[in-house]
Design a protein around this motif. Structure first.
Motif, PDB file in Angstrom:
ATOM      1  N   PRO A  32      93.674  59.681 137.591  1.00  0.00           N
ATOM      2  CA  PRO A  32      93.422  59.878 136.163  1.00  0.00           C
ATOM      3  C   PRO A  32      93.983  58.733 135.320  1.00  0.00           C
ATOM      4  O   PRO A  32      95.068  58.216 135.601  1.00  0.00           O
ATOM      5  N   LYS A  92      93.063  58.391 131.392  1.00  0.00           N
ATOM      6  CA  LYS A  92      93.324  58.894 130.046  1.00  0.00           C
ATOM      7  C   LYS A  92      92.412  60.073 129.746  1.00  0.00           C
ATOM      8  O   LYS A  92      91.401  60.288 130.406  1.00  0.00           O
ATOM      9  N   SER A  93      92.799  60.839 128.745  1.00  0.00           N
ATOM     10  CA  SER A  93      92.007  61.966 128.268  1.00  0.00           C
ATOM     11  C   SER A  93      91.906  61.885 126.755  1.00  0.00           C
ATOM     12  O   SER A  93      92.761  61.300 126.096  1.00  0.00           O
ATOM     13  N   THR A  94      90.859  62.495 126.246  1.00  0.00           N
ATOM     14  CA  THR A  94      90.626  62.520 124.811  1.00  0.00           C
ATOM     15  C   THR A  94      90.123  63.902 124.415  1.00  0.00           C
ATOM     16  O   THR A  94      89.348  64.511 125.155  1.00  0.00           O
ATOM     17  N   PRO A 116      96.362  63.050 130.432  1.00  0.00           N
ATOM     18  CA  PRO A 116      95.461  63.524 131.486  1.00  0.00           C
ATOM     19  C   PRO A 116      95.977  64.769 132.202  1.00  0.00           C
ATOM     20  O   PRO A 116      95.193  65.580 132.678  1.00  0.00           O
ATOM     21  N   ASP A 127      93.612  72.408 130.273  1.00  0.00           N
ATOM     22  CA  ASP A 127      92.451  72.597 129.405  1.00  0.00           C
ATOM     23  C   ASP A 127      92.763  73.551 128.248  1.00  0.00           C
ATOM     24  O   ASP A 127      92.374  73.295 127.106  1.00  0.00           O
ATOM     25  N   ARG A 146      86.617  67.878 125.984  1.00  0.00           N
ATOM     26  CA  ARG A 146      87.627  67.073 126.669  1.00  0.00           C
ATOM     27  C   ARG A 146      86.881  65.967 127.403  1.00  0.00           C
ATOM     28  O   ARG A 146      85.943  66.229 128.153  1.00  0.00           O
ATOM     29  N   ASP A 174      87.549  62.885 130.019  1.00  0.00           N
ATOM     30  CA  ASP A 174      88.501  62.299 130.956  1.00  0.00           C
ATOM     31  C   ASP A 174      87.920  61.040 131.569  1.00  0.00           C
ATOM     32  O   ASP A 174      86.711  60.973 131.841  1.00  0.00           O
TER      33      ASP A 174
END
Length: 73
Positions: A7, A9-11, A37, A41, A64, A66
């Motif tokens: 992983p 990054k996440s947004t 990341p 959820d 979300r 990823d």
């Protein structure tokens, strides 16, 4: 060989209905907020709900997004 997902990054992407176009269709804007990341959820959804209260426009979606590296090892 095994595939490994790393992983990056996440947004949290919050889609807002900003108004109406000249042709009568809905006009949207998306606000993106960085997230970890490893975040669950449910936690990201709860944050999205809290951010909804700060928005002027009605919220249509909370997503979300990823990104990750895929490595063949």
């Amino acid at each position: 060989m095994a595939l490994v997902k790393i992983p990056q990054k996440s947004t949290i992407a919050i889609k807002l209905q900003k108004g109406v176009t000249a042709s009568g269709g809905a006009a949207y804007v998306t606000r993106n907020y960085p997230a970890k990341p490893a975040a669950a959820d449910q936690d990201l959804f709860d944050i999205g709900l809290a951010l909804m209260d700060l928005q002027v426009y009605p919220v249509t979606d909370i997503s979300r997004v990823d990104t990750a590296y895929l490595l063949n090892q």
